[in-house]
Write an enzyme that holds these catalytic residues in place. Structure first.
Site, PDB file in Angstrom:
ATOM      1  N   ASP A  80       0.891  -1.164   0.000  1.00  0.00           N
ATOM      2  CA  ASP A  80       0.000   0.000   0.000  1.00  0.00           C
ATOM      3  C   ASP A  80       0.930   1.215   0.000  1.00  0.00           C
ATOM      4  OD1 ASP A  80      -1.562   2.192   0.627  1.00  0.00           O
ATOM      5  OD2 ASP A  80      -2.271   1.431   2.559  1.00  0.00           O
ATOM      6  N   ASP A  96     -12.741   5.830   2.040  1.00  0.00           N
ATOM      7  CA  ASP A  96     -11.300   5.892   2.297  1.00  0.00           C
ATOM      8  C   ASP A  96     -10.787   7.319   2.192  1.00  0.00           C
ATOM      9  OD1 ASP A  96      -8.539   5.736   2.372  1.00  0.00           O
ATOM     10  OD2 ASP A  96      -8.364   4.138   0.900  1.00  0.00           O
ATOM     11  N   LYS A 106       3.193  11.491  -3.601  1.00  0.00           N
ATOM     12  CA  LYS A 106       2.223  10.678  -4.343  1.00  0.00           C
ATOM     13  C   LYS A 106       1.284  11.591  -5.128  1.00  0.00           C
ATOM     14  CE  LYS A 106      -1.300   7.130  -3.632  1.00  0.00           C
ATOM     15  NZ  LYS A 106      -1.937   6.279  -2.613  1.00  0.00           N
ATOM     16  N   GLU A 110      -7.254   0.789  -4.271  1.00  0.00           N
ATOM     17  CA  GLU A 110      -7.194   0.792  -2.805  1.00  0.00           C
ATOM     18  C   GLU A 110      -8.517   0.376  -2.146  1.00  0.00           C
ATOM     19  OE1 GLU A 110      -5.531   4.606  -1.823  1.00  0.00           O
ATOM     20  OE2 GLU A 110      -3.611   4.065  -2.697  1.00  0.00           O
TER      21      GLU A 110
END
Ligand code: ADP
Ligand code: MG
Length: 567
Positions: A7, A168, A69, A146
């Site tokens: 992850d 999320d 990211k 994800e």
């Protein structure tokens, strides 16, 4: 040869394996399963990844970076010391550290990984993640969304039949997926999200509040001070998840700024962000064709869902409390390992079937016949969002003007009617015989695989000639460039793992030194020197005790209940 699950988060990354008993998270040298996604250059030229680097964001802002990211899939270079890095190179350093942790755990080398990406990552961003894997010496044949990974980790052991929503909210991204499970089939019904919305934005709300109260002009302060403000905003935000108010103090340009922020103040200032969370939620619900009251369980994922205002929002929208027996920070990591198990066809997962969707519309641009202006272009969808993947769809288009001999098929991703407001993924040119407008037909086929890779084919129906393109877009780096960068990166050494804990503690001590003043500062200085001497003593082979003692006193210092004046 083992395959690992990763992850790769904006804030924290995790590495896991599919073991006999199921998913297992692998610990880093500090004994933690969360490794901060922060990279820094150490004074000796090695690269620090994780906690030590995270501490140095304050003390070494020019040599440390996090949050990259968000830049994946762009060409934005990030300066670290004397060198510019591409976002995928920085990610590859995190991946390399995690790979090292896994190798240490197994005792042999690892060369393959499944990496999770936000469902809403576009093709370019996905390619960048695959590139990062390659740069870290990992074969990445499979990416997993994800929320889908989180659903695998959650759904595996739970109810036989279930309709659930994965919410999320991580540090930088927001993803929603609605899933349905019956027998052993898990089906993603819809995904939506926002790539630029996460816990960091809530931190920035606190930073803005402090800046406003004390007339701090954020654009004008030094990077070191800015990073200290970000850290302060972060700690106030986290404190407000469990306390009703939090005090702060920070030195900006010689001026002491202090005050308190109540949860209520913070929540009011966050109203705009809460509104932005609603759009993807509403879209996912509409696309899933499942009514909100039919959703049986709400699974919270991502550290930012620990904020009470998020829990309240979810409860209000769905009329039920979200599940809270699961750890929001590790669910995706656990799920990447389940995906590894699925890929290796483990017998424990024999009957489990997982289907996923393509979270955005893919199409091309055509002349808008409904527009008064004859040159206006409009989006023509070929694969609509939330179609089950893998999928292949085609449409037939005709030439637009007389004697047209070339057709350009631009490939767009997004929901906007106007192509220019969507993301241009690439283009394909095709020759057609010269003929009257509308007389030549071209068939355009889009094929989208489980990794989110798109293949485009265009065929002139009269010439029977096919042009094909697997999207190798302009902004991600080419194969040769990747090889060159791989060689270059090999010369960069990671800081040795056996010294990781000492390094993280030293970095933390230096950060606390930078944040404090007066006698406390002198005290920390003394502690640091003492700790340095202890750990550099060659006869001292077991530094565990020193580590613990130093870490405890740093805890005390940080909580500020410790007054060195009393010694
Ligand atoms: P990512 O997937 O982006 O790596 P994580 O799931 O690890 O992110 O979540 C990181 C985010 O969660 C950060 O913005 C962090 O501030 C936030 N967070 C973690 N714990 C808390 C808390 N107790 N209260 C509020 N926010 C939190
Ligand atoms: Mg995450």
């Amino acid at each position: 040869m083992a395959i690992i699950g990763i992850d790769l988060g904006t804030t924290n990354s995790l590495v896991s394996v599919w073991a006999q008993q199921g998913s297992e998270l692998i610990k880093n040298p500090l004994g933690k399963v969360l490794t901060p996604s922060v990279v820094g250059l150490n004074d000796d030229g090695t690269v620090l990844v994780g906690q030590a680097a995270a501490e140095r964001l304050i003390t070494h802002p020019q040599e440390t970076v996090g949050d990259f990211k968000r830049l994946m899939g762009t060409d934005s270079p990030v300066r670290l010391g004397k060198r510019d890095f591409r976002p995928e190179e920085l990610s590859s350093l995190v991946l390399r550290a995690l790979k090292g942790d896994a190798e240490n755990y197994f005792g042999f080398s690892v060369d393959e990984a499944i990496i999770s990406v936000p469902a809403y990552f576009n093709d370019i961003q996905r390619k960048a993640v695959m590139g990062a894997g390659k740069l870290a010496g990992l074969k990445v044949e499979r990416l997993v969304n994800e929320p889908t990974a989180a659903a695998l980790a959650y759904g595996l052991n739970e109810l036989e039949e279930d309709r659930f929503l994965i919410f999320d909210l991580g540090g930088g991204t927001f993803d929603v997926s609605i899933l349905e499970k019956y027998e052993n089939i898990m089906e993603v019904r819809a995904s939506a999200g926002d790539n630029y919305l996460g816990g960091n934005d809530f931190r920035d709300v606190v930073v803005q509040m402090i800046a406003q109260r004390h007339d701090i002009i954020l654009a004008e302060i030094a990077p070191e001070v800015y990073n200290r403000l970000l850290r302060l905003g972060e700690s106030v935000k986290v404190a407000l998840s469990s306390a009703h108010e939090s005090s702060y103090h920070i030195l900006v340009g010689g001026k002491l700024c202090e005050g308190r922020i109540t949860r209520e103040d913070f929540e009011q200032a966050s109203a705009g962000l809460i509104r932005s969370l609603r759009a993807p939620l509403e879209r996912a619900i509409a696309d899933s064709l499942i009514a909100p009251e039919e959703i049986e369980n709400i699974v919270l994922v991502g550290g930012a869902t620990r904020m009470p205002l998020i829990r309240r929002l979810v409860t209000r929208l769905f009329g039920k409390l979200p599940l809270c027996h699961l750890n929001p920070e590790t669910l995706v990591g656990l799920g990447t390992a389940v995906q590894v198990g699925l890929k290796s066809r483990d017998h424990m997962l024999e009957d489990v079937v997982m289907t996923d969707v393509c979270p955005y519309t893919l199409g091309t641009d055509v002349l808008d016949h409904m527009s008064a202006n004859e040159n206006d272009m409009v989006m023509s969808p070929i694969i609509e969002r939330n179609a089950v993947v893998p999928i292949s769809r085609s449409r037939i288009y005709t030439t637009s003007y007389d004697r047209q001999d070339k057709v350009r098929i631009s490939i767009f991703q997004g929901e906007n009617l106007r192509p220019e407001n969507n993301i241009l993924l690439g283009a394909l040119d095709l020759d057609v015989p010269k003929n009257g407008a509308g007389e030549e037909e071209v068939e355009v086929r889009f094929t989208y695989d489980v990794n989110g890779a798109l293949e485009v084919e265009a065929q002139s129906l009269s010439l029977k000639k096919v042009e094909r393109k697997v999207l190798r877009n302009e902004t991600t780096i080419s194969g040769e460039e990747l090889d060159r960068r791989f060689d270059e990166l090999q010369s960069i050494k990671l800081h040795p793992r056996e010294r990781a804990e000492s390094k993280a503690l030293l970095a933390r001590g230096e950060r606390i030194y930078a944040e404090s003043l007066g006698s406390k500062r002198e005290y920390v200085h003394g502690l640091l020197r003492q700790f340095e001497t202890q750990i550099s003593d060659q006869r001292n082979r077991n530094t565990l005790q020193e580590h613990e003692a130093f870490s405890e006193v740093l805890d005390l210092m940080e909580r500020s209940v410790f007054d060195p004046e009393q010694f």
